[in-house]
Design a protein around this motif. Sequence first.
Motif, PDB file in Angstrom:
ATOM      1  N   UNK A 115      43.942  40.276  47.023  1.00  0.00           N
ATOM      2  CA  UNK A 115      43.016  40.431  45.904  1.00  0.00           C
ATOM      3  C   UNK A 115      41.633  39.906  46.241  1.00  0.00           C
ATOM      4  N   UNK A 116      41.579  38.773  46.950  1.00  0.00           N
ATOM      5  CA  UNK A 116      40.293  38.148  47.260  1.00  0.00           C
ATOM      6  C   UNK A 116      39.549  38.887  48.362  1.00  0.00           C
ATOM      7  N   UNK A 117      40.273  39.437  49.326  1.00  0.00           N
ATOM      8  CA  UNK A 117      39.644  40.085  50.480  1.00  0.00           C
ATOM      9  C   UNK A 117      39.634  41.602  50.344  1.00  0.00           C
ATOM     10  N   UNK A 189      49.258  44.325  52.603  1.00  0.00           N
ATOM     11  CA  UNK A 189      48.737  44.521  51.242  1.00  0.00           C
ATOM     12  C   UNK A 189      47.223  44.429  51.162  1.00  0.00           C
ATOM     13  N   UNK A 190      46.586  43.618  52.020  1.00  0.00           N
ATOM     14  CA  UNK A 190      45.120  43.550  52.010  1.00  0.00           C
ATOM     15  C   UNK A 190      44.521  44.871  52.450  1.00  0.00           C
ATOM     16  N   UNK A 191      45.040  45.440  53.536  1.00  0.00           N
ATOM     17  CA  UNK A 191      44.532  46.721  54.027  1.00  0.00           C
ATOM     18  C   UNK A 191      44.775  47.831  53.016  1.00  0.00           C
ATOM     19  N   UNK A 192      45.955  47.847  52.424  1.00  0.00           N
ATOM     20  CA  UNK A 192      46.266  48.895  51.454  1.00  0.00           C
ATOM     21  C   UNK A 192      45.449  48.732  50.179  1.00  0.00           C
ATOM     22  N   UNK A 193      45.220  47.478  49.760  1.00  0.00           N
ATOM     23  CA  UNK A 193      44.392  47.236  48.582  1.00  0.00           C
ATOM     24  C   UNK A 193      42.967  47.721  48.804  1.00  0.00           C
TER      25      UNK A 193
END
Length: 312
Positions: A115-117, A189-193
């Motif tokens: 969420x943050x990145x 999840x960071x890349x997909x987000x």
Amino acid sequence: MLGTLLRRLAPLPVVLLVASVLVFLLPRLTGVDPVRAVLRARTAESVPDPAVAARLTRELGLDAPLPQQYLTWLGQVLQGDLGLSFATRAPVAPQLFAALGVSALLAALALAIAAVVGVPAGVHAARRPGGALDRVVTGASVLGVAVPEFILAPVLVLVFAVALPVLPATGWGEPADVVLPALTLALFPTALAAQLTRAEMLDVLARPHVVLARAKGVSGRRVLWAHGARLALTSVTSLSGLFFAGLLGGAVVVEVVFAVPGLGRLLYDAVLGQDLPVIQAGLLLVVAVAVVAGAVADTVALAADPVARDAA
């Protein structure tokens, strides 16, 4: 809104019931003999004595008709009795929920990093499609989705625990022990987000009310965050429940590499030892968490998007 919520929650008991049937039938679907599994775990014997096998069959209730076995097992599960481990003869529930707490902490940290990145990266990438930042974010997110955890985990250990010994490679109990496992879990999840946020932002910024706000002279930052990002986050929010459940059940590699006593490690050891009560309870717990977390995230996303709420 309440009616929509009830309609979305209505199928959940059916999903959980079907999942319980599949989990109960798991030994028969995989060809595992519970009697042999018990003896292998306790005595290392793979060929049981007929008398011992008959006694264990009665003790495990396997001599009853299959529907009766299922109803008995389901009744025990609903009362919180998840059975006894074949290997340790200890109740499954305490060790399962202790492991769940560890994995839930890692999953929550991974989602927080995403969420943050990932979300701000996707928002700023959509601000100028095709620009330098957009290309960097797109390339990094594609790489993040493509790199598997069993590759990333050893690389992080080599860099931060061996070459630059600033973080522990294994262990659990100290704050520093969480860093490397959480970073490893957070990559996907960071890349997909970032990818989802960018795609949703491009769609939202082309909506008439956003174009009208720009035409009226509303500042670019306000349009980007107040009008665009809030609506663009609906897809990410809807998927966050599935992300969370997926991280709980899919953290096997990370928890094994970093020696984290989580749910993934517990299920890994149970599969190796054919500890059926632990496997069944763990899988059922992951499914339940996935269903509940998905419903909660979907409800939050629906409440945040008035267009989708009115359509529902």
